[in-house]
Motif scaffolding. Sequence first.
Motif, short mmCIF file in Angstrom:
data_model
loop_
_atom_site.label_atom_id
_atom_site.label_comp_id
_atom_site.label_asym_id
_atom_site.label_seq_id
_atom_site.Cartn_x
_atom_site.Cartn_y
_atom_site.Cartn_z
N HIS A 106 -5.44 -55.59 -25.44
CA HIS A 106 -6.27 -54.61 -25.94
C HIS A 106 -7.64 -54.74 -25.03
O HIS A 106 -7.89 -56.03 -24.63
CB HIS A 106 -6.55 -54.86 -27.38
CG HIS A 106 -5.61 -54.30 -28.09
ND1 HIS A 106 -4.45 -55.06 -28.44
CD2 HIS A 106 -5.22 -53.13 -28.91
CE1 HIS A 106 -3.34 -54.47 -29.23
NE2 HIS A 106 -3.87 -53.39 -29.38
N GLY A 107 -8.46 -53.55 -25.02
CA GLY A 107 -9.80 -53.73 -24.57
C GLY A 107 -9.66 -54.03 -22.84
O GLY A 107 -8.72 -53.89 -22.23
N LYS A 116 -4.13 -51.19 -20.19
CA LYS A 116 -3.19 -50.74 -19.27
C LYS A 116 -2.00 -51.59 -19.69
O LYS A 116 -0.90 -51.26 -19.55
CB LYS A 116 -3.67 -50.77 -17.92
CG LYS A 116 -2.50 -50.21 -16.92
CD LYS A 116 -2.91 -50.39 -15.43
CE LYS A 116 -1.85 -49.87 -14.57
NZ LYS A 116 -2.17 -50.00 -13.03
N LEU A 117 -2.19 -52.81 -19.43
CA LEU A 117 -0.93 -54.02 -19.50
C LEU A 117 -0.45 -53.86 -21.10
O LEU A 117 0.87 -53.88 -21.08
CB LEU A 117 -1.53 -55.30 -19.60
CG LEU A 117 -0.65 -56.41 -19.66
CD1 LEU A 117 0.38 -56.34 -18.37
CD2 LEU A 117 -1.30 -57.87 -19.54
N GLY A 118 -1.17 -53.52 -22.11
CA GLY A 118 -0.64 -53.13 -23.44
C GLY A 118 0.45 -52.03 -23.47
O GLY A 118 1.34 -52.15 -24.03
N SER A 123 5.62 -49.70 -23.80
CA SER A 123 6.50 -48.78 -23.04
C SER A 123 7.90 -49.24 -22.29
O SER A 123 9.01 -48.54 -22.55
CB SER A 123 5.60 -47.96 -21.73
OG SER A 123 4.54 -47.31 -22.33
N LYS A 124 7.84 -50.16 -21.80
CA LYS A 124 9.07 -50.76 -21.36
C LYS A 124 10.03 -51.43 -22.43
O LYS A 124 11.14 -51.24 -22.28
CB LYS A 124 8.81 -52.15 -20.37
CG LYS A 124 8.03 -51.82 -19.03
CD LYS A 124 7.56 -52.92 -18.19
CE LYS A 124 6.84 -52.56 -17.12
NZ LYS A 124 6.30 -53.70 -16.12
#
Length: 131
Positions: A106-107, A116-118, A123-124
């Motif tokens: 987050h953040g 983006k990483l979250g 999604s994966k």
Amino acid sequence: KKQINQSLEIFYLSMNYLKNKFPSSKIKIIYIPSLPTIYEFNDPINTWSNYAKKKKFENVITTRDQNEQNSLYVRESINQYSIKNNLFYLDLTKSLQNFAKQNIIHGPIDYGHFNKLGYEFFSKEILKSLN
């Protein structure tokens, strides 16, 4: 629990509406936990939303244990509903909790939403479950 049960009732009514309105559609329920459920915050957990601020509602103060109990209650209820109605149900709670132990998901622009990483991670996880 009254608010939780009201929210679940609205969710189930919505799901029933979708099932009746689109009978040939495959409905998949994907549960994304709240931020306080993903991370191991110290007590007390103090939450508020922009909506609550605008309406001048009080912020919500809870404990980690109470949050965990509420989360489990909601997830088990949705799971039972899914089984009863033969719907696909994916609960991302454990995988997000485990991933967040080693990663910031987050953040920093907005700590109320995934970064983006979250988004890439969950999604994966969704794509894995659909294969």
